[in-house]
Design an enzyme around this catalytic site. Structure first.
Site, PDB file in Angstrom:
ATOM      1  N   HIS B  94       0.857  -1.190   0.000  1.00  0.00           N
ATOM      2  CA  HIS B  94       0.000   0.000   0.000  1.00  0.00           C
ATOM      3  C   HIS B  94       0.889   1.234   0.000  1.00  0.00           C
ATOM      4  O   HIS B  94       1.825   1.331   0.784  1.00  0.00           O
ATOM      5  CB  HIS B  94      -0.884  -0.010   1.251  1.00  0.00           C
ATOM      6  CG  HIS B  94      -1.662   1.254   1.455  1.00  0.00           C
ATOM      7  ND1 HIS B  94      -2.394   1.843   0.445  1.00  0.00           N
ATOM      8  CD2 HIS B  94      -1.819   2.049   2.548  1.00  0.00           C
ATOM      9  CE1 HIS B  94      -2.973   2.941   0.914  1.00  0.00           C
ATOM     10  NE2 HIS B  94      -2.631   3.087   2.181  1.00  0.00           N
ATOM     11  N   HIS B  96       0.916   5.781  -1.044  1.00  0.00           N
ATOM     12  CA  HIS B  96       0.182   6.976  -1.471  1.00  0.00           C
ATOM     13  C   HIS B  96       0.963   7.612  -2.626  1.00  0.00           C
ATOM     14  O   HIS B  96       1.133   8.823  -2.668  1.00  0.00           O
ATOM     15  CB  HIS B  96       0.013   7.975  -0.331  1.00  0.00           C
ATOM     16  CG  HIS B  96      -1.000   7.571   0.704  1.00  0.00           C
ATOM     17  ND1 HIS B  96      -1.701   8.472   1.464  1.00  0.00           N
ATOM     18  CD2 HIS B  96      -1.437   6.341   1.100  1.00  0.00           C
ATOM     19  CE1 HIS B  96      -2.511   7.828   2.301  1.00  0.00           C
ATOM     20  NE2 HIS B  96      -2.361   6.537   2.102  1.00  0.00           N
ATOM     21  N   ASP B 119       1.500  -4.564 -20.279  1.00  0.00           N
ATOM     22  CA  ASP B 119       2.513  -5.512 -19.826  1.00  0.00           C
ATOM     23  C   ASP B 119       2.276  -5.956 -18.379  1.00  0.00           C
ATOM     24  O   ASP B 119       2.828  -6.967 -17.948  1.00  0.00           O
ATOM     25  CB  ASP B 119       3.911  -4.889 -19.927  1.00  0.00           C
ATOM     26  CG  ASP B 119       4.459  -4.935 -21.358  1.00  0.00           C
ATOM     27  OD1 ASP B 119       4.107  -5.876 -22.093  1.00  0.00           O
ATOM     28  OD2 ASP B 119       5.222  -4.037 -21.732  1.00  0.00           O
ATOM     29  N   HIS B 168      -8.686   7.658  -1.356  1.00  0.00           N
ATOM     30  CA  HIS B 168      -7.584   7.198  -0.533  1.00  0.00           C
ATOM     31  C   HIS B 168      -6.328   7.015  -1.416  1.00  0.00           C
ATOM     32  O   HIS B 168      -5.669   8.010  -1.716  1.00  0.00           O
ATOM     33  CB  HIS B 168      -8.012   5.908   0.185  1.00  0.00           C
ATOM     34  CG  HIS B 168      -7.091   5.458   1.261  1.00  0.00           C
ATOM     35  ND1 HIS B 168      -7.483   4.656   2.306  1.00  0.00           N
ATOM     36  CD2 HIS B 168      -5.768   5.680   1.448  1.00  0.00           C
ATOM     37  CE1 HIS B 168      -6.429   4.418   3.089  1.00  0.00           C
ATOM     38  NE2 HIS B 168      -5.393   5.032   2.588  1.00  0.00           N
ATOM     39  N   TYR B 226       8.845 -13.521 -22.852  1.00  0.00           N
ATOM     40  CA  TYR B 226       9.731 -12.468 -22.379  1.00  0.00           C
ATOM     41  C   TYR B 226      10.640 -13.035 -21.282  1.00  0.00           C
ATOM     42  O   TYR B 226      10.209 -13.868 -20.492  1.00  0.00           O
ATOM     43  CB  TYR B 226       8.905 -11.310 -21.823  1.00  0.00           C
ATOM     44  CG  TYR B 226       9.744 -10.233 -21.177  1.00  0.00           C
ATOM     45  CD1 TYR B 226      10.232  -9.163 -21.926  1.00  0.00           C
ATOM     46  CD2 TYR B 226      10.072 -10.306 -19.831  1.00  0.00           C
ATOM     47  CE1 TYR B 226      11.010  -8.185 -21.345  1.00  0.00           C
ATOM     48  CE2 TYR B 226      10.860  -9.328 -19.242  1.00  0.00           C
ATOM     49  CZ  TYR B 226      11.328  -8.274 -20.004  1.00  0.00           C
ATOM     50  OH  TYR B 226      12.109  -7.309 -19.425  1.00  0.00           O
TER      51      TYR B 226
END
Lengths: 230, 230, 230, 230
Positions: B94, B96, B119, B168, B226
């Site tokens: 998480h 910001h 991608d 948020h 890839y």
């Protein structure tokens, strides 16, 4: 084999993150020895910091790996196609640099709005057409090279050493891979300048053509007087 | 106990400011050992530079701290809810990060505008609905996890490994916490590209679906080609 | 000869990339000894990191190289023209710094929107008219200096120590080259602030004239009370 | 005298450029010992890197320099006015950080658009009215403090620990100067987020009030549960 070519290709790849041009693993550079018909390219999915000249993959102009234990960049067929069709290219750089990629995603060429641009590119940095579904489903990376060459049918790649692949990102090139890196830096710089300029003036008119030519000729071709005499 | 899990979680947390994803104390990462049903998460309010594996807090899938002297991240109930409901998750991040958070604040998903996005994410990065007043006043952090799961009712979290929580900020995840960090970097990168693209072309059309699928399948799933063979 | 002048000019040039003002090779600084009528300027096309005082080129106010083995900056005639016409100048800095160059490309002056601007510039940072085709085809770099001087016909270069050359980029100056570098930093800072302000409020009104004057006079002229007494 | 106060004030000033909040010399911090009625503030025009605790200037709440050989910051009267009127302040930071200053120049408060903002500020970060000509011509720096206090007539400076001075830039504060620095970082972070959000959605609605309160109360006041117990 081709020690110097590997060294140049390796150094060019390592410079991409140093110039802030690549994020995550998005970017690769290759250097061509046109006489031997062999180019050295980044191996796929290897971290830039861990790259060594010995890890570069050598590929010939038929697309065969002639030396190297690692798989070459998944964009190798695009480099191959460009080297085959555009004879003046000695080095190619592909990045997903931020502002240039935004122009590619928006499907807009980078317009020539000032002398910074004119010092590197004679005219706008063009954008290819979108690939067709059949092209995407087929040999996708070769087709990417083909739409670039199609776009340059009436353009000189030595005068406009970069392109935006629509929905994808920029490719830049030059007579050497070192020059290709410099052009890749210039693409991103001109994209940033154009972006801010367009925000300031939506109807921004392009740079005067005489001024454009003057700046380009000051640095390129027989009348260049920038830099030290060679 | 679970030395390796602590080490991975610690390293992931320390990488967040290095990638420029967190400002002040806004961000946390956790790593799950699904067999034992225990995850290691950042302690609350501790500086990233001072984090050591021993400081990680171990929490079980009932939400009980099973080891650790410090209080776990105040976002722990959100991580818990995600691990309980989305079975393919082995790590959660998480942040910001700036542009992704701006999309969350604007209540806009990050649209799939190019191959960089394709991608990593199969389709747009979705945004949750706003929490209701009762949910905010109640077990707020659990409810945050719930609106994420609600948003993924018809989405595969392995194909879209990130979400924006409205008003948020983003959460990203992956089979390991290392992959979750990479996806968190990709969320911010795609948010930046989308932001600049939208400024250049308000009516920017989404990337062609065939091209989108081709890029995603080039890197993910059985047909990926890839990187180096495993 | 003129050891100190070379040292100052060299240091000023080296500071340009450190301040993030130049990209690639776009930028140069010069320092004038007005009594002797000689200025020291960056050699053309030499990397900033490799610059040494001994490499600086000495040029007199007739435009003759009086010492130096390298070719001077291709912008030398512009510096020359400014030193000849604007008598208060002791140092000149030219950059292609991003936001200032965007204003130049958009043909917009940098408006005085706040006290940061007022601390350095008394009034907007003006933009020159575009050069005419004949001027571009002629002595282009001298003409660049001439349109700057033309623009300052009714402006005091000591009160407005910078200009934007249309379609090109900013020039800044000062009584010393050290002060010119500081003003070049201020030009870019004010350009950034103006850009963001204009995005927030298209019809942004200019800073109140009384406030503008108060800030400028707090730092400049006989009533200045900022900094330590000299 | 007041060794610790000087040390704190010095460290806070040195942190401003480290956080990217000041450019050139635009910024200063002070720390107050309210019991003794003395604050330590940055000397005017001294480089941040050269600052030492001994160079801090000690000023009492009558505005008299009680110790220090250097002239205090020219903004000292503003700090003084704030300390006198707003009794909960123990530290003040003034910067010209880019995005916050752009909001100040545009005369727009920084709206509360997400939880990042809510974690620091209860409600928008307000902007003062413009100073009147008479105020500018008079004791300008004291009047700057007065319009801030006027703006906070019905606001609690502990719940909204920052303000934008119109046409000028932000001031932030806190119970300690360390907390004031943190709030100054948060002002710029929230300004950046708000700027990008507003670009994405001109009619962006403010964060839900219940969510706003929940985030603020999670970190502040008697019910806070973020961080480690004290």
């Amino acid at each position: 084999m081709l020690t110097e070519l590997r060294r140049e290709a390796c150094e060019a790849n390592r410079k991409l993150p140093e110039h802030g041009l690549v994020h995550l693993n998005f970017g690769n550079a290759s250097a061509l020895d046109r006489q031997r018909g062999i180019f050295a390219i980044k191996p796929s999915g290897v971290d830039y910091k861990e790259l060594r000249p010995a890890a570069m993959v050598l590929v010939d102009l038929e697309g065969r790996v002639v030396e190297g234990k690692l798989r070459p960049s998944s964009d190798t067929p695009t480099h191959l196609e460009l080297y085959r069709k555009l004879k003046s290219l000695g080095g190619i750089v592909h990045t997903h640099s931020l502002y240039a990629t935004a122009f590619a995603q928006a499907g807009r060429p980078i317009p020539a709005l000032g002398t910074t641009h004119a010092d590197f590119f004679f005219g706008e940095i063009p954008v290819t057409r979108a690939l067709r579904k059949k092209e995407i489903a087929g040999s996708y990376e070769i087709e990417t090279g083909r739409v670039i060459c199609e776009r340059f049918a009436r353009l000189d790649p030595a005068e406009v050493p970069a392109v935006l692949v629509r929905y994808h990102a920029p490719f830049a090139w030059g007579p050497t891979v070192g020059k290709a890196v410099e052009n890749a830096v210039a693409v991103e710089l001109c994209a940033q300048l154009a972006y801010f300029t367009l925000q300031l003036k939506s109807a921004s008119s392009a740079i005067d053509q005489t001024l454009h030519a003057r700046h380009f000729r000051r640095k390129h071709g027989p009348e260049a007087y920038y830099g030290q005499p060679r």
